[in-house]
Write a protein that holds these residues in place. Structure first.
Motif, short mmCIF file in Angstrom:
data_model
loop_
_atom_site.label_atom_id
_atom_site.label_comp_id
_atom_site.label_asym_id
_atom_site.label_seq_id
_atom_site.Cartn_x
_atom_site.Cartn_y
_atom_site.Cartn_z
N PHE A 169 5.94 6.22 4.65
CA PHE A 169 6.48 7.26 5.76
C PHE A 169 7.82 7.86 5.21
O PHE A 169 7.85 9.01 5.85
CB PHE A 169 6.73 6.29 7.19
N HIS B 73 6.47 11.12 3.70
CA HIS B 73 5.32 11.69 4.19
C HIS B 73 4.85 13.33 3.82
O HIS B 73 3.79 13.56 3.84
CB HIS B 73 5.59 11.75 5.76
N THR C 258 -3.19 13.27 5.18
CA THR C 258 -1.67 13.20 5.08
C THR C 258 -0.84 14.23 5.66
O THR C 258 0.30 14.00 5.97
CB THR C 258 -1.37 12.87 3.60
N HIS D 127 2.06 13.97 8.31
CA HIS D 127 2.98 14.52 8.10
C HIS D 127 3.50 15.17 9.38
O HIS D 127 4.72 15.32 9.95
CB HIS D 127 3.13 15.45 7.01
N ARG E 143 4.57 12.99 12.31
CA ARG E 143 5.84 12.33 12.10
C ARG E 143 6.82 13.33 12.44
O ARG E 143 7.75 12.90 13.08
CB ARG E 143 5.90 11.57 10.86
#
Ligand code: SF4
Ligand code: SF4
Lengths: 156, 378, 109
Positions: free
Chosen positions: B28, B31, B100, B104, B107
């Motif tokens: 993380f 990310h 991903t 990203h 997050r």
């Protein structure tokens, strides 16, 4: 407010790191540990090594620097910056005369309050073992008797 | 704020992962670099496929002498050693890149890192996501099986529904008025050409960040690549039948990462479909403006104290400080100047300055130092 | 390796390395066979070949699978490489992980 034979411990904390909002009284001291006071910053990267020096010089027995977990930082890299600064890996660093044992860095996320308190407790106990700070100069100053405040060195 | 519980949940999750793998290897914390890693994998595997791919649709000859896009893909898959693996890697790395990217995006959204001084990153990110999705779709045309044909036809009829420019875009898309060999050449060009414009987009994405994190540590790279290898081996991809321009394929398997727009098209009127896509993009772009916050109060330089040491400019995480020649009256060569629209008011420059020459206007470092001193003496 | 790892972690790390080495070896047998190199490997590899021979049943099953799908060997190769990389990553994680919750300043001047 100071501990029996010790000066205060100053915590310089990023306001996005451990959430101490509910844990401090109106004087900025931790309710659990009245000898530990808290100063908040928008990011731990804002902390100047000069501030750490000023705290120790003014008679604090130790300084805790607290930022978010290394790898995470709301402003990207503030916690790594201050960590590297106090470690002397990035300018500006701490003066040579600063007692390295009295400065510590904790890197914790917002919810890790309990963790912070136990870590801070350990640090305070360690400082108590070290005894009162010799604040004024690199040369050892006369030790104050237990119960007294350490000599508060004024800045020149 | 509405993202608060999401932020706390993210932090808790990351705390757990830190306990497991230590913060140095917490994916993380990289990310943004995860899709970047898959992009390199895609470029490399794509290069290998490009060496054997033939962008034509001919199927007018005898079946065993056929040379076209489909047979070249078949040749790669079944005759070249590890060809199936490379093809699988290219396919699944695309999917992994979308996954991903979404991670990203979520997050930065959950942790509230997409607004104000990060607006360029957010907007370029939306454009990059759209580009990646489109490039991925063109990849599905290239294999030229019956699904490719169906997708091409669906795209054409959807484009037909756009007034004024629809016909023009369709002609560009097909490289003519109907599906020919030139169409395949165009698809290949779009697929590869746009892939490289991603690099330009990424430059804009990174330009306001000092020291962007571009590569995860090797441990994470190993895991990212290993996952690809396992998926490739355990879920081998299969081409459909070769596309036949005279056939009317009607159903297709949906790849949920790239082909969901076509799934929408199966039950939406083209006009509504385009409106929905446009509305979705606009909402994404406007997301940062939905949250009301107080404006950033940028850092300010105290000209008389600044020695021009450049430490603040080096450490500012948003490239918000430039060093300019100092005025002639100054003893020093350089002077720090803050670009207010880039500044986040993080104070990192304050921490970097040993001369008290830069300050956050609502939090002077002299005040903080005084407060620290009085607390220490208390 | 940092010294604060328990014995369990050390054993786990060792097992991971052994497993990764095993996977790599398996993966290397594949091109060996693909290239039609001798069925009895030379010298010190003999012992390993004996080990390999132990899995006759498995090998026969794999040969049968390979006859139905020409890409089967590649998929096996790919899985083993993947597993080896995961094992390698786990081992590297144990070697390289860093406790970053606390920073103590070095006291030496
Ligand atoms: S760190 Fe301070 S003195 Fe150095 S350039 Fe920046 S503002 Fe000026
Ligand atoms: S506060 Fe300073 S370091 Fe932070 S973004 Fe603004 S200029 Fe850069």
């Amino acid at each position: 407010m100071a501990d029996a034979n010790n000066g205060k411990v100053i915590t310089l904390v990023c306001e996005r790191s451990v959430d101490l909002q509910d844990r401090i009284d109106e004087n900025g001291c931790l309710k659990e540990m009245p000898g530990v006071s808290v100063v908040k910053f928008p990011c731990s990267g804002m902390i100047q090594p000069l501030m750490v020096e000023a705290a120790l010089k003014a008679g604090a027995s130790g300084v805790i620097i607290c930022g978010c977990q290394i790898g995470d930082c709301y402003y990207r890299e503030g916690n790594k910056m201050i960590r590297d600064r106090i470690l002397g890996e990035r300018p500006p660093g701490l003066k040579k005369t600063v007692d390295r044992r009295r400065v510590v860095g904790f890197w914790l996320a917002k919810p890790q309050v309990a963790r912070f308190l136990s870590r801070a407790g350990e640090f305070v106990a360690q400082l108590q073992q070290l005894g009162p700070a010799e604040t004024a100069a690199p040369k050892p100053a006369p030790k104050p008797a237990a119960g007294e405040k350490p000599p508060a060195a004024e800045s020149p | 704020m509405y993202t608060k519980p999401l932020n706390e949940a993210t932090l808790k999750l990351e705390q757990g992962i830190n306990a497991l793998v230590s913060s140095k290897y917490n994916p993380f914390y990289y990310h943004g670099a995860l899709p970047q890693f898959y992009l390199w994998v895609l470029y490399l595997s794509g290069l290998l496929l490009f060496a054997y791919y033939i962008p034509t649709i001919d199927n007018a000859y005898d079946s065993d002498k056929l040379i076209n896009a489909w047979t070249s893909v078949d040749y790669i898959t079944n005759h070249i050693p590890f060809g199936a693996i490379i093809r699988g890697i290219h396919r699944y790395a695309g999917d992994a890149m979308v996954v991903t990217i979404l991670l990203h995006m979520l997050r930065v959204w959950f942790t509230d890192r997409y607004r104000q001084y990060r607006i360029v990153e957010w907007l370029s990110g939306v454009v990059l996501l759209a580009l990646v999705l489109f490039i991925g779709q063109t990849g599905y045309y290239l294999v030229w099986d019956d699904r490719s044909l169906l997708l091409t036809r669906m795209t054409c009829s959807a484009l037909d529904a756009i007034p004024l420019v629809g016909q023009g875009i369709k002609t560009w898309f097909l490289n003519g008025t109907e599906v020919t060999n030139y169409t395949m050449a165009n698809f290949l060009f779009i697929h590869i050409g746009l892939s490289f414009t991603l690099l330009f987009g990424l430059w804009i994405h990174y330009v306001r960040m000092t020291r962007p994190v571009l590569t995860p540590p090797p441990v994470i790279n190993y895991i990212l690549f290993a996952l690809l290898l396992l998926v490739v081996a355990w879920f081998p991809i299969e081409s459909g039948k070769m596309a036949d321009l005279n056939a009317q394929p009607t159903s297709f398997e949906v790849d949920w990462f790239f082909l969901w727009p076509y799934w929408l098209l199966t039950f939406m009127q083209p006009a509504i479909y385009w409106l929905a896509l446009a509305a979705g993009t606009v909402v994404l772009c406007l997301l940062p403006y939905f949250v009301r916050t107080k404006p950033v109060e940028p850092a300010e330089v105290l000209e008389k104290n600044c020695t021009g040491c450049s430490l603040c400019a080096r450490d500012c995480p948003y490239q918000a400080i430039v060093m300019v020649p100092a005025p002639v009256t100054s003893r020093f060569k350089l002077l720090a100047v803050v670009k207010p629209y880039r500044c986040s008011a993080c104070g990192v420059c304050v921490g970097a300055c040993a001369f008290d020459a830069i300050d956050l206007p609502n939090m002077l470092d002299s005040d903080i130092t005084a407060q620290i001193k009085s607390l220490a003496q208390g | 390796m940092p010294d604060d790892k328990g014995p369990v972690a050390k054993i786990f790390c060792l097992l991971t390395v052994v497993f990764a080495a095993g996977c790599l070896l398996m993966a290397l047998f594949m091109p060996w066979a693909e290239l039609g190199l001798p069925a009895t490997p030379p010298g010190p590899l003999q012992a390993l070949a004996g080990l390999y021979g132990g899995g006759q049943g498995l090998i026969q099953a794999m040969v049968r699978a390979a006859q139905t799908d020409k890409n089967f060997p590649f998929y096996v190769y790919s899985s083993f490489l993947g597993l080896a990389m995961i094992a390698g990553a786990i081992a590297l994680n144990f070697v390289g992980r860093e406790e970053t919750e606390k920073t103590v300043l070095p006291t030496k001047k």
